[in-house]
Scaffold this motif. Structure first.
Motif, mmCIF file in Angstrom:
data_model
loop_
_atom_site.group_PDB
_atom_site.id
_atom_site.type_symbol
_atom_site.label_atom_id
_atom_site.label_comp_id
_atom_site.label_asym_id
_atom_site.label_seq_id
_atom_site.Cartn_x
_atom_site.Cartn_y
_atom_site.Cartn_z
ATOM 1 N N HIS A 280 70.487 36.312 36.094
ATOM 2 C CA HIS A 280 69.344 36.079 35.472
ATOM 3 C C HIS A 280 69.506 34.306 35.359
ATOM 4 O O HIS A 280 68.811 33.407 35.532
ATOM 5 C CB HIS A 280 68.454 36.525 34.632
ATOM 6 N N LYS B 94 79.435 41.985 40.575
ATOM 7 C CA LYS B 94 78.989 42.927 41.721
ATOM 8 C C LYS B 94 80.403 42.780 42.521
ATOM 9 O O LYS B 94 81.450 43.410 42.504
ATOM 10 C CB LYS B 94 77.912 42.400 42.119
ATOM 11 N N THR C 169 69.028 43.982 46.215
ATOM 12 C CA THR C 169 69.665 45.256 45.741
ATOM 13 C C THR C 169 68.789 46.264 45.384
ATOM 14 O O THR C 169 69.287 47.478 45.357
ATOM 15 C CB THR C 169 70.542 44.707 44.280
HETATM 16 C C1 LIG Z 1 71.964 42.162 40.174
HETATM 17 C C2 LIG Z 1 71.101 40.931 40.915
HETATM 18 C C3 LIG Z 1 70.391 39.947 39.952
HETATM 19 C C4 LIG Z 1 70.370 40.054 38.688
HETATM 20 O O1 LIG Z 1 71.528 39.744 37.993
HETATM 21 P P1 LIG Z 1 71.593 40.054 36.210
HETATM 22 O O2 LIG Z 1 73.132 39.818 36.251
HETATM 23 O O3 LIG Z 1 71.435 41.355 36.368
HETATM 24 O O4 LIG Z 1 70.925 39.191 35.656
HETATM 25 C C5 LIG Z 1 69.836 39.320 40.881
HETATM 26 N N1 LIG Z 1 69.685 39.329 42.150
HETATM 27 C C6 LIG Z 1 70.469 40.123 42.867
HETATM 28 C C7 LIG Z 1 70.212 40.336 44.200
HETATM 29 C C8 LIG Z 1 71.136 41.139 42.199
HETATM 30 O O5 LIG Z 1 71.693 42.077 42.890
#
Ligand SMILES: *Cc1c(COP(=O)(O)O)cnc(C)c1O
Length: 399
Positions: free
Chosen positions: A67, A198, A145
């Motif tokens: 975020h 991720k 996601t």
């Molecule tokens: C996980 C994710 C987010 C948000 O990331 P955070 O670390 O939870 O703030 C935004 N966009 C995508 C495509 C994601 O997979």
């Protein structure tokens, strides 16, 4: 009888599995933040991060989650009153859009639903309908996601070029970077964002904003950018603290360094992408078998539109929630919840689940997750087709 004693497997689409090597690299006494090894490590880190994003341009690092990267990217190139075209293929596109709105940006949303990728022709038409070039940026989520839809970034760039439109192309690669092929420079992306937790295999806490020289020029024209989000000094610091706008995220940096070393040892991005692609094919093949009978259905029908990092599944209420509970409690495998997939006839998202297969994932982990899902469907009497584990094993055998 519980069979969950042993190593727990968090098979959700982020935070992903953290390699022991990454955790060990972080487990150390605090380093000197004024000179020495940590300070000297930074240029290697930024170079290797750019290689992951396939860019020769710039990277800014933030102590934040995804975020924060969303807000950082928007804050540098948009002023209140500017307009963006936001292309949505699931929950995350809307999240980024809402953040733009909160910053006073006018948002034009084109929503492609929950099961299909962005249609580049529609993008071209939308941009042709903007002859005065009020649209300053196009927001795109590479891999959503929630739906596991993968968008064709190069095709969106081609549509922008066909329309002769100068807007920046800004891409959310938080789920995809380090999992699905992404080529920032070759695909004409101006701003790409990702986060540590991720495909990059590091605990949540640092995020990265890659930006082109064109985006840097747009930034230079904006009169007021939040001091903390401003990417200028972060990307070109005179002093070490300027990388981070303050104290460095010391231990995360060691974690990122280790993860980048692991990617290099595997053979670089081509090898990492090939592993994700093969494992994803094994997963899809298993689901295709299960779908032959009963309620299981992949959210994205066309394999070309599926991410290699996450798989979103329809299984009908209440099976999604029941299956997740069963695999977690009985086996120690945590599957992802259905996110943003609710429809009016299924208000509780109990009919969905997601399998994360991003980052530090190998064949036995995938086979273990698939076997656990099959055991759960058997135990819960959820009808499903036969032969899924055999076809997955066959694909792995052929790899
Ligand atoms: C996980 C994710 C987010 C948000 O990331 P955070 O670390 O939870 O703030 C935004 N966009 C995508 C495509 C994601 O997979």
């Amino acid at each position: 009888m519980t069979l969950s004693f042993g190593r727990h497997y968090l098979a959700i689409p982020g935070p992903s599995v953290m390699p022991d090597r990454v955790l060990r690299a972080m487990h150390r006494a605090g380093p000197n933040i004024y000179e020495g090894a940590l300070v000297e490590m930074m240029p290697t880190l930024t170079d290797d991060l750019k290689a992951i994003a396939r860019t020769r341009h710039n990277v800014a690092i933030y102590i934040s989650n995804g975020h924060g990267a969303w807000e950082a990217a928007l804050s540098n190139v948009l002023a209140p009153g500017d307009t963006v075209l936001s292309l949505c293929t699931g929950r995350f596109g809307h999240g980024w859009t809402e953040m733009a709105e909160a910053l006073g940006v006018q948002v034009q949303i084109d929503d492609f639903g929950m099961r299909a990728p962005v249609d580049p022709d529609r993008v071209e038409s939308a941009l042709q309908a903007d002859p005065d070039h009020r649209i300053r940026a196009v927001l795109l989520t590479h891999v959503d996601t929630s739906t596991s839809i993968k968008n064709d970034v190069a095709a969106v760039r081609a549509a922008m070029d066909a329309a002769g439109h100068p807007a920046l192309l800004m891409v959310d690669c938080i789920a995809s970077m380090g999992c699905d092929r992404f080529e920032m420079d070759a695909w004409g992306v101006d701003v790409a964002i990702t986060a540590s937790q991720k495909g990059l295999m590091v605990p949540p806490g640092v995020a990265f904003v890659f930006f082109s020289d064109k985006a840097a020029r747009v930034r230079a024209e904006i009169t007021r950018v939040s001091r903390y989000w401003d990417w200028t000094d972060r990307a070109n610091p005179d002093l070490f603290y300027q990388y981070f706008g303050g104290t460095a995220p010391t231990h995360h940096l060691y974690g990122v360094r280790e993860a980048l070393d692991m990617i290099a040892e595997e053979g670089g991005m081509e090898a990492v992408w090939a592993r994700h692609a093969l494992l994803a094919r094994a997963i899809w093949a298993a689901f295709d078998c299960w779908s032959d009978r009963g309620p299981v259905e992949l959210n994205v029908a066309n394999p070309a539109h599926r991410s290699c990092a996450v798989t979103s599944v329809h299984i009908g209420a209440p099976h999604g929630t029941a299956l997740r509970r069963w695999t977690e409690e009985k086996l120690g495998v945590t599957l992802g919840i259905g996110l943003g997939m609710q429809s009016e006839d299924d208000p509780n998202a109990d009919g969905f689940f997601r399998l994360g297969h991003m980052g530090h994932v190998n064949a036995p982990m995938v086979m273990g997750a698939l076997s656990s899902i099959q055991a759960g469907m058997t135990a819960l009497k959820i009808p499903h087709g036969a032969g899924a584990l055999e076809v997955a094993a066959q694909l792995i055998a052929e790899a």
